[in-house]
Write an enzyme that holds these catalytic residues in place. Structure first.
Site, PDB file in Angstrom:
ATOM      1  N   LYS A  15       0.818  -1.224   0.000  1.00 18.19           N
ATOM      2  CA  LYS A  15       0.000   0.000   0.000  1.00 18.19           C
ATOM      3  C   LYS A  15       0.847   1.267   0.000  1.00 18.19           C
ATOM      4  CE  LYS A  15      -4.493  -1.775   1.158  1.00 18.19           C
ATOM      5  NZ  LYS A  15      -5.601  -1.950   2.093  1.00 18.19           N
ATOM      6  N   ARG A  69      -4.055  -9.798   4.931  1.00 18.78           N
ATOM      7  CA  ARG A  69      -4.456  -9.859   3.519  1.00 18.78           C
ATOM      8  C   ARG A  69      -3.282  -9.411   2.652  1.00 18.78           C
ATOM      9  NH1 ARG A  69      -6.517  -6.448  -0.290  1.00 18.78           N
ATOM     10  NH2 ARG A  69      -8.148  -7.247  -1.664  1.00 18.78           N
TER      11      ARG A  69
HETATM   12  C1  7PJ Z   1      -8.532  -4.213   1.514  1.00 18.07           C
HETATM   13  C2  7PJ Z   1      -9.621  -4.976   1.108  1.00 18.07           C
HETATM   14  C3  7PJ Z   1      -8.220  -4.157   2.901  1.00 18.07           C
HETATM   15  C4  7PJ Z   1     -10.083  -5.631   3.263  1.00 18.07           C
HETATM   16  C5  7PJ Z   1      -8.715  -4.007  -0.623  1.00 18.07           C
HETATM   17  C6  7PJ Z   1      -5.704  -3.153  -2.038  1.00 18.07           C
HETATM   18  C7  7PJ Z   1      -6.999  -2.449  -2.184  1.00 18.07           C
HETATM   19  N1  7PJ Z   1     -10.398  -5.686   1.962  1.00 18.07           N
HETATM   20  N2  7PJ Z   1      -9.726  -4.837  -0.244  1.00 18.07           N
HETATM   21  N3  7PJ Z   1      -9.030  -4.883   3.737  1.00 18.07           N
HETATM   22  N4  7PJ Z   1      -7.972  -3.626   0.426  1.00 18.07           N
HETATM   23  N5  7PJ Z   1     -10.819  -6.314   4.160  1.00 18.07           N
HETATM   24  O1  7PJ Z   1      -5.613  -4.371  -1.904  1.00 18.07           O
HETATM   25  O2  7PJ Z   1      -4.662  -2.418  -2.072  1.00 18.07           O
HETATM   26  O3  7PJ Z   1      -7.288  -3.493   3.377  1.00 18.07           O
HETATM   27  S1  7PJ Z   1      -8.461  -3.504  -2.269  1.00 18.07           S
END
Ligand code: 7PJ
Length: 284
Positions: free
Chosen positions: A230, A264
């Site tokens: 990020k 994640r």
């Molecule tokens: C996240 C997400 C996060 C959850 C994305 C990216 C953007 N879902 N979906 N938490 N980020 N729960 O992966 O950079 O931080 S999309």
């Protein structure tokens, strides 16, 4: 860490052990613009990527068809269903792994959970019309993330007096609303939502939330963290997304040590290695 958190979570019949950190692998299902292979090509690649993540030790595969990036193309619910549902169906059939669907749309929640998704992951915390009801009807666990819900105007600068307290307050109120709608407390996972744009954090706020991450456990729910590649990493290192692996791993370790139950990530194998060595050290 948190004793009120249930250790084993039933995700449409597959169990997730929340007594340790789990790696959630990111699977974006967006059409491949570099080939004329169309949907079949996109589908094939998605399955191959899923297989790699399963082999690398992912505990969850998170499947999303809609980009949350500022300026990203807005797609219809029908298009989102067409993108993600066949992939969810195939992966949940082929692999013994928990599948989550990264969506904010009620129709996608219904179709994806019917197709085998065992978790609903919503960066808009089930705020869109019908999403809360659809998630409750699906009976599967939900991930509620803090965000601004809508893309902010360009130039918007987020401000919090106390980012951890304000994000915690929002998540607590969304979790309560879910319970009023019939979602059991044990089926709720919270996520402070790291990142800029719609996620509503500056790099400085992201860093504060990482530093104080263990405070999110006071809410009494399992906590997920998504920091992989990020922009706050880029703000510190002045590098591009494809140069952020080592820093992503360092932050994943900090979060795991602060008790994050789910991390994640894009880079499953590397993150699993980090958690394994941390676990070995803890067990020594
Ligand atoms: C996240 C997400 C996060 C959850 C994305 C990216 C953007 N879902 N979906 N938490 N980020 N729960 O992966 O950079 O931080 S999309």
């Amino acid at each position: 860490m948190n004793n009120s958190v249930n250790k084993s979570l039933d995700c449409a019949g597959r169990l997730l052990d929340l007594g340790r950190p789990n790696v959630m692998g990111i699977l974006n299902v967006t059409p491949d613009s570099f080939s004329d292979g169309g949907r079949y090509n996109t589908f094939d690649r998605a399955l191959q990527h899923a297989r790699e993540m399963v082999d690398a030790g992912a505990g969850i595969i998170d499947i999303g068809g809609e980009s949350t990036r500022p300026g990203a193309q807005i797609i219809s619910e029908a298009e989102e269903v067409d993108r993600v549902v066949p992939v969810i169906e195939a992966i949940s059939k082929e692999f013994d792994i928990v599948v989550s669907v990264d969506t904010s749309s009620a129709a996608v929640i219904r179709e994806a959970t019917s197709a085998g998704a065992g978790i609903v992951n919503d960066v808009r915390a089930l705020c869109r019309p019908g999403a809360l009801e659809a998630a409750a009807a699906s009976q599967v666990p939900v991930i509620l993330m803090h965000s601004l819900v809508e893309q902010p105007e360009s130039g918007f600068v987020p401000a919090y007096e106390n980012v951890v307290d304000e994000v915690s307050g929002y998540l607590a109120s969304r979790a309560e609303l879910c319970q009023k709608a019939g979602i059991a407390k044990e089926k709720i996972i919270l996520d402070p939502g790291f990142g800029g744009g719609m996620f509503g954090k500056t790099p400085a706020f992201d860093l504060q939330m990482i530093k104080r991450f263990s405070e999110f456990h006071r809410l009494g729910y399992p906590v997920l963290a998504g920091v992989s590649r990020k922009s706050f990493i880029g703000a510190v290192l002045e590098n591009t997304a494809d140069e952020r692996l080592s820093a992503s791993l360092a932050v994943a370790l900090l979060l795991a040590q602060a008790g994050a139950q789910i991390i994640r990530v894009h880079d499953v194998k590397e993150t699993v290695d980090v958690l394994k060595i941390a676990n070995a050290v803890a067990a020594a």
